[in-house]
Design an enzyme around this catalytic site. Structure first.
Site, PDB file in Angstrom:
ATOM      1  CD  GLU A 141      -2.745   1.264   2.489  1.00  0.00           C
ATOM      2  OE1 GLU A 141      -2.689   0.326   3.301  1.00  0.00           O
ATOM      3  OE2 GLU A 141      -3.511   2.239   2.614  1.00  0.00           O
ATOM      4  CG  HIS A 182      -5.175   5.360   3.229  1.00  0.00           C
ATOM      5  ND1 HIS A 182      -4.423   4.758   4.204  1.00  0.00           N
ATOM      6  CD2 HIS A 182      -5.184   6.694   3.514  1.00  0.00           C
ATOM      7  CE1 HIS A 182      -3.998   5.686   5.064  1.00  0.00           C
ATOM      8  NE2 HIS A 182      -4.444   6.869   4.665  1.00  0.00           N
ATOM      9  CD  GLU A 218      -8.997   2.809   2.598  1.00  0.00           C
ATOM     10  OE1 GLU A 218      -8.181   2.176   1.874  1.00  0.00           O
ATOM     11  OE2 GLU A 218      -8.843   2.970   3.835  1.00  0.00           O
TER      12      GLU A 218
HETATM   13 ZN    ZN Z   1      -4.161   2.645   4.543  1.00  0.00          ZN
END
Ligand code: ZN
Length: 322
Positions: free
Chosen positions: A24, A78, A144
């Site tokens: 990530e 993210h 996200e």
């Molecule tokens: Zn994250």
């Protein structure tokens, strides 16, 4: 100038979510750096980032830094995990109207950018009591961007054109929230000649000529048609996924080919356009507007594979963002 704070999630000793060979922290940094570059290239904004390299930053550092700088908005980037698929975004549960506006501007543009590359599930606009949203003093949204532990999502996250499209979607959302106009149009145009170093390749079956005064540059290349491709290739570095007009230039002659195949490598596959090279010489001729992926690649081919008689000619290609 509006102050835009970009927070690439995780970093350094904190990889964030991992899966399918991806981390990530690397993806968030890649998206965020491209987001910064797109913003600075297109709009009069100031940009500050919580990190621009793979270093550890606490959550408190990030919001303290954004608050001290006096950012007008914050976007935290993210990648999701935990068994799902698609894109979702968050604001704080008791957000003010400006935060809701930022969220509403950002979410659809990010998913719109992603969908120029592949199918992405819209998981919707959500609220959560996250540190980055709670402790930031300005409108803040956390995105996200797909699930790292989904094979389908990770295959998109691995693509450079998907990362660029995701960054561009974020940039367009931020610009829309700030009321900035559409990006300045003359974003990109480039010409590749048959003599441009490193950007043209053709086999020795292609001769070189300066016979026609309609040539672009010093000379052009020509070959007899044959039932094999043996293409001449023009290589072009496309800066970002998007729509581009692709034009070609060739000298014309009654003895040239009436149906010279030109192949354009688009984001959705190869498209062939046949060009009558007996007329309309010495001017730029559009092959059409195509969705192109980002990256440096052989983009336009002039193929010898035609049953029409007469030389096929490769001289120059121009690609312009539209
Ligand atoms: Zn994250």
């Amino acid at each position: 100038m509006p102050k835009v704070y970009i927070d690439p999630g995780h970093g350094g000793t904190d990889p964030g979510a991992v899966g399918n060979g991806l981390q990530e922290k690397a993806l968030t940094l890649d998206i965020s750096l491209q987001l910064r570059n797109i913003l600075l290239a297109n709009w009069a904004v100031d940009v500050r980032m919580s990190r621009t390299t793979d270093i550890t930053r606490s959550l408190a550092y990030r919001t303290d830094d954004a608050n001290a700088w006096g950012a007008n908005l914050l976007v935290s980037v993210h990648i999701n995990s935990g068994g799902g698929t698609g894109f979702e975004s968050y604001r704080y549960p008791t957000s003010d109207a400006a935060t809701v506006n930022l969220h509403n501007a950002l979410h659809p543009r990010v998913i719109g950018g992603m969908r120029t590359i592949g199918g992405v599930t819209d998981r919707g606009l959500k609220t959560a009591n996250f540190h980055m949203l709670r402790e930031s003093a300005m409108p803040a949204v956390l995105t996200e961007n797909l699930f790292i532990d989904s094979v389908a999502d990770s295959n998109l996250l691995r693509r450079a054109d998907f990362i660029t499209a995701t960054a561009r979607g974020h940039a367009e959302g931020i610009a829309a929230y700030l009321g900035l106009s559409a990006p300045n149009p003359p974003t990109f145009s480039t010409i590749v000649d048959n003599t441009t170093a490193g950007r043209f390749t053709a086999s020795t079956n292609w001769g070189t000529s300066s016979y026609s005064a309609q040539r672009y540059g010093a000379d052009y290349r020509f070959a007899n048609p044959t039932l094999a491709s043996d293409s001449a290739w023009f290589k072009v570095n496309i800066p970002a996924a998007g729509n581009y007009r692709v034009e070609v230039r060739h000298p014309a002659d009654p003895g040239y080919n009436s149906s010279a195949p030109h192949v354009v490598v688009t984001a959705s596959g190869n498209r062939t356009v046949n060009v009558d090279q007996r007329s309309s010489g010495g001017v730029w001729r559009s092959l059409g507007t195509f969705g192109l992926a980002a990256g440096d690649r052989n983009l336009v081919a002039v193929s010898r594979w035609t049953s029409s008689t007469g030389y096929v000619v490769a001289d120059a290609v121009r690609v312009t963002r539209v």
